[in-house]
Design a protein around this motif. Structure first.
Motif, PDB file in Angstrom:
ATOM      1  N   ARG A 225       0.881  -1.174   0.000  1.00 57.50           N
ATOM      2  CA  ARG A 225       0.000   0.000   0.000  1.00 57.50           C
ATOM      3  C   ARG A 225       0.919   1.225   0.000  1.00 57.50           C
ATOM      4  NH1 ARG A 225      -5.243  -1.527   0.954  1.00 57.50           N
ATOM      5  NH2 ARG A 225      -5.500  -3.657   1.780  1.00 57.50           N
ATOM      6  N   LEU A 226       1.069   1.813  -1.147  1.00 56.01           N
ATOM      7  CA  LEU A 226       2.068   2.874  -1.311  1.00 56.01           C
ATOM      8  C   LEU A 226       1.840   4.049  -0.359  1.00 56.01           C
ATOM      9  CD1 LEU A 226       2.329   2.871  -5.212  1.00 56.01           C
ATOM     10  CD2 LEU A 226       4.097   2.129  -3.605  1.00 56.01           C
ATOM     11  N   ASN A 227       0.582   4.367  -0.099  1.00 57.65           N
ATOM     12  CA  ASN A 227       0.282   5.514   0.753  1.00 57.65           C
ATOM     13  C   ASN A 227       0.707   5.308   2.206  1.00 57.65           C
ATOM     14  OD1 ASN A 227      -1.780   3.552   0.966  1.00 57.65           O
ATOM     15  ND2 ASN A 227      -3.183   5.044   1.861  1.00 57.65           N
ATOM     16  N   GLU A 228       1.087   4.073   2.559  1.00 55.97           N
ATOM     17  CA  GLU A 228       1.550   3.794   3.922  1.00 55.97           C
ATOM     18  C   GLU A 228       3.078   3.780   4.022  1.00 55.97           C
ATOM     19  OE1 GLU A 228      -0.262   0.151   5.105  1.00 55.97           O
ATOM     20  OE2 GLU A 228      -2.319   0.923   4.996  1.00 55.97           O
ATOM     21  N   LEU A 229       3.750   3.987   2.883  1.00 56.86           N
ATOM     22  CA  LEU A 229       5.219   3.952   2.852  1.00 56.86           C
ATOM     23  C   LEU A 229       5.808   5.355   2.835  1.00 56.86           C
ATOM     24  CD1 LEU A 229       5.885   1.182   0.151  1.00 56.86           C
ATOM     25  CD2 LEU A 229       5.629   0.902   2.626  1.00 56.86           C
ATOM     26  N   SER A 230       7.076   5.448   3.260  1.00 52.60           N
ATOM     27  CA  SER A 230       7.796   6.713   3.151  1.00 52.60           C
ATOM     28  C   SER A 230       8.043   7.017   1.674  1.00 52.60           C
ATOM     29  CB  SER A 230       9.138   6.619   3.876  1.00 52.60           C
ATOM     30  OG  SER A 230       9.998   5.716   3.184  1.00 52.60           O
ATOM     31  N   TYR A 231       8.413   8.239   1.395  1.00 46.59           N
ATOM     32  CA  TYR A 231       8.697   8.639   0.009  1.00 46.59           C
ATOM     33  C   TYR A 231       9.813   7.773  -0.590  1.00 46.59           C
ATOM     34  CZ  TYR A 231      10.302  11.441  -3.944  1.00 46.59           C
ATOM     35  OH  TYR A 231      10.678  11.849  -5.196  1.00 46.59           O
ATOM     36  N   ASP A 232      10.886   7.545   0.179  1.00 41.05           N
ATOM     37  CA  ASP A 232      12.024   6.761  -0.324  1.00 41.05           C
ATOM     38  C   ASP A 232      11.623   5.321  -0.635  1.00 41.05           C
ATOM     39  OD1 ASP A 232      13.685   8.922  -0.183  1.00 41.05           O
ATOM     40  OD2 ASP A 232      14.589   8.367   1.743  1.00 41.05           O
ATOM     41  N   LYS A 233      10.790   4.731   0.215  1.00 44.36           N
ATOM     42  CA  LYS A 233      10.364   3.349  -0.024  1.00 44.36           C
ATOM     43  C   LYS A 233       9.421   3.263  -1.225  1.00 44.36           C
ATOM     44  CE  LYS A 233      11.093   1.437   4.595  1.00 44.36           C
ATOM     45  NZ  LYS A 233      10.476   0.823   5.798  1.00 44.36           N
ATOM     46  N   GLN A 234       8.601   4.275  -1.391  1.00 49.38           N
ATOM     47  CA  GLN A 234       7.757   4.318  -2.586  1.00 49.38           C
ATOM     48  C   GLN A 234       8.627   4.411  -3.840  1.00 49.38           C
ATOM     49  OE1 GLN A 234       4.040   6.464  -2.808  1.00 49.38           O
ATOM     50  NE2 GLN A 234       4.226   7.139  -0.687  1.00 49.38           N
ATOM     51  N   MET A 235       9.628   5.255  -3.788  1.00 53.05           N
ATOM     52  CA  MET A 235      10.563   5.396  -4.914  1.00 53.05           C
ATOM     53  C   MET A 235      11.188   4.051  -5.250  1.00 53.05           C
ATOM     54  SD  MET A 235      11.148   8.443  -6.371  1.00 53.05           S
ATOM     55  CE  MET A 235      12.885   8.517  -6.832  1.00 53.05           C
ATOM     56  N   THR A 267       3.377   9.699  -3.674  1.00 54.64           N
ATOM     57  CA  THR A 267       3.308   8.757  -4.789  1.00 54.64           C
ATOM     58  C   THR A 267       3.347   9.507  -6.110  1.00 54.64           C
ATOM     59  OG1 THR A 267       1.783   7.457  -3.409  1.00 54.64           O
ATOM     60  CG2 THR A 267       2.082   6.743  -5.682  1.00 54.64           C
ATOM     61  N   LEU A 268       2.521  10.540  -6.221  1.00 52.93           N
ATOM     62  CA  LEU A 268       2.436  11.310  -7.460  1.00 52.93           C
ATOM     63  C   LEU A 268       3.767  11.991  -7.778  1.00 52.93           C
ATOM     64  CD1 LEU A 268      -1.108  12.900  -6.970  1.00 52.93           C
ATOM     65  CD2 LEU A 268      -0.503  10.807  -8.200  1.00 52.93           C
ATOM     66  N   LYS A 269       4.435  12.461  -6.737  1.00 48.19           N
ATOM     67  CA  LYS A 269       5.741  13.089  -6.925  1.00 48.19           C
ATOM     68  C   LYS A 269       6.775  12.050  -7.374  1.00 48.19           C
ATOM     69  CE  LYS A 269       9.368  15.587  -4.405  1.00 48.19           C
ATOM     70  NZ  LYS A 269       9.821  16.077  -3.076  1.00 48.19           N
TER      71      LYS A 269
END
Length: 317
Positions: A225-235, A267-269
């Protein structure tokens, strides 16, 4: 006299033995010298080969590093160009008009009692036949993107067929049906499932389908669930899956489906920073440029839906 003669014979014999021994010594020395010379030459050749191989290896590694740097630079330039493209930025912000296009969202094409995510093959074929018989034209994501961003015209009744997760039955059941009707489709692959095979597509299946009109795109590495991750982990999740598929398929991966449809501003960023051109969610509805091309809506297809509901959904009702 006889004694003298005998002494001469002894002397001659000794001399002969000495000469033979001396000759043997010389020959043996020459032989040893030749062997030593050959061994030295062989050693020199081996050392030269090792040195040459090492030099060649270093040159190859340098070429690979240079190529890698060039590819990385090219990626950065593409991302920069995408971020500076006014048409792309307008589409990201949802500025402008497009057709409202149904993007169908499937998962597994197989039967399992009580599991609405799994559509039996016969039912899937019935749905595809309806689309064919009623004049729908499946688009690739490249075609959808071109329409959303550049205003490229599309057929009168466009539709997009997507399958999430990359189940192996997409190959055994969906793929033959799609080929039967000559339909394009897109499979969003969870890349950490590829090497494991089993109930998911393997690398060879992915490559075959991608070469035959079934586009393979990203669904992250591990389906979080991307919205539950930090920016770096989403990246990391979105970039590594993109790079994996690009290496496997030798093509650019430009599109992603958010797992569970979940995303946030990070996520969008991240999607833009990584270089994705367009993304789809699970928010229900027809896809339109006005929603922003990083947040396109889709139509979930459940096994609980009968044909009448399927018809209403694809007709936007």
């Amino acid at each position: 006299m006889k004694k003298l003669k005998k002494n001469r014979i002894v002397v001659l014999l000794i001399a002969t033995i000495f000469l033979v021994g001396a000759s043997f010594f010389v020959i043996n020395k020459e032989r040893k010298d030749n062997i030593l010379k050959a061994q030295t030459n062989l050693k020199d050749q081996e050392e030269l080969k090792v040195e040459t191989d090492k030099k060649k290896q270093l040159e190859e590694e340098a070429k690979k590093e240079e190529l890698k740097n060039k590819q990385e630079q090219l990626k950065l330039e593409k991302i920069k160009a995408l971020k500076e493209d006014p048409k792309q930025q307008m589409a990201v912000k949802g500025i402008g008009k497009s057709k409202n296009i149904p993007i169908l969202m499937y998962h597994s094409i197989d039967y399992e009692k009580g599991n609405e995510l799994r559509i039996p093959k016969d039912k899937f074929r019935e749905q595809m036949k309806y689309l064919k018989d009623n004049g729908y034209t499946p688009l690739s994501l490249d075609e959808l993107y071109s329409h959303m961003v550049n205003g490229t015209s599309v057929p009168e009744k466009p539709i997009v067929i997507t399958l999430d997760d990359g189940y192996s039955d997409n190959y055994t059941n969906a793929y033959p049906v799609l080929r039967e009707f000559g339909f394009k489709a897109t499979v969003f692959v969870i890349t950490n499932t590829v090497e494991g095979g089993g109930s998911y597509l393997n690398a060879e299946q992915i490559k075959e389908m991608d070469k035959n009109g079934i586009d393979m795109e990203s669904h992250t590495v591990s389906h979080p669930r991307l919205n539950e991750l930090s920016y770096d982990k989403q990246m990391s999740e979105m970039k590594e899956s993109k790079e994996y598929l690009e290496k496997l398929l030798n093509k650019d991966i430009n599109y992603i489906a958010y797992p569970y449809g979940n995303f946030n501003e990070n996520t969008l960023k991240a999607v833009e920073e990584i270089g994705y051109k367009m993304a789809v969610s699970t928010k229900s509805g027809l896809a339109a440029k006005s929603d922003g091309i990083y947040k396109l809506h889709r139509i979930y297809i459940s096994n609980n839906y009968d044909m009448e509901k399927f018809k209403r959904l694809v007709n936007g009702k």
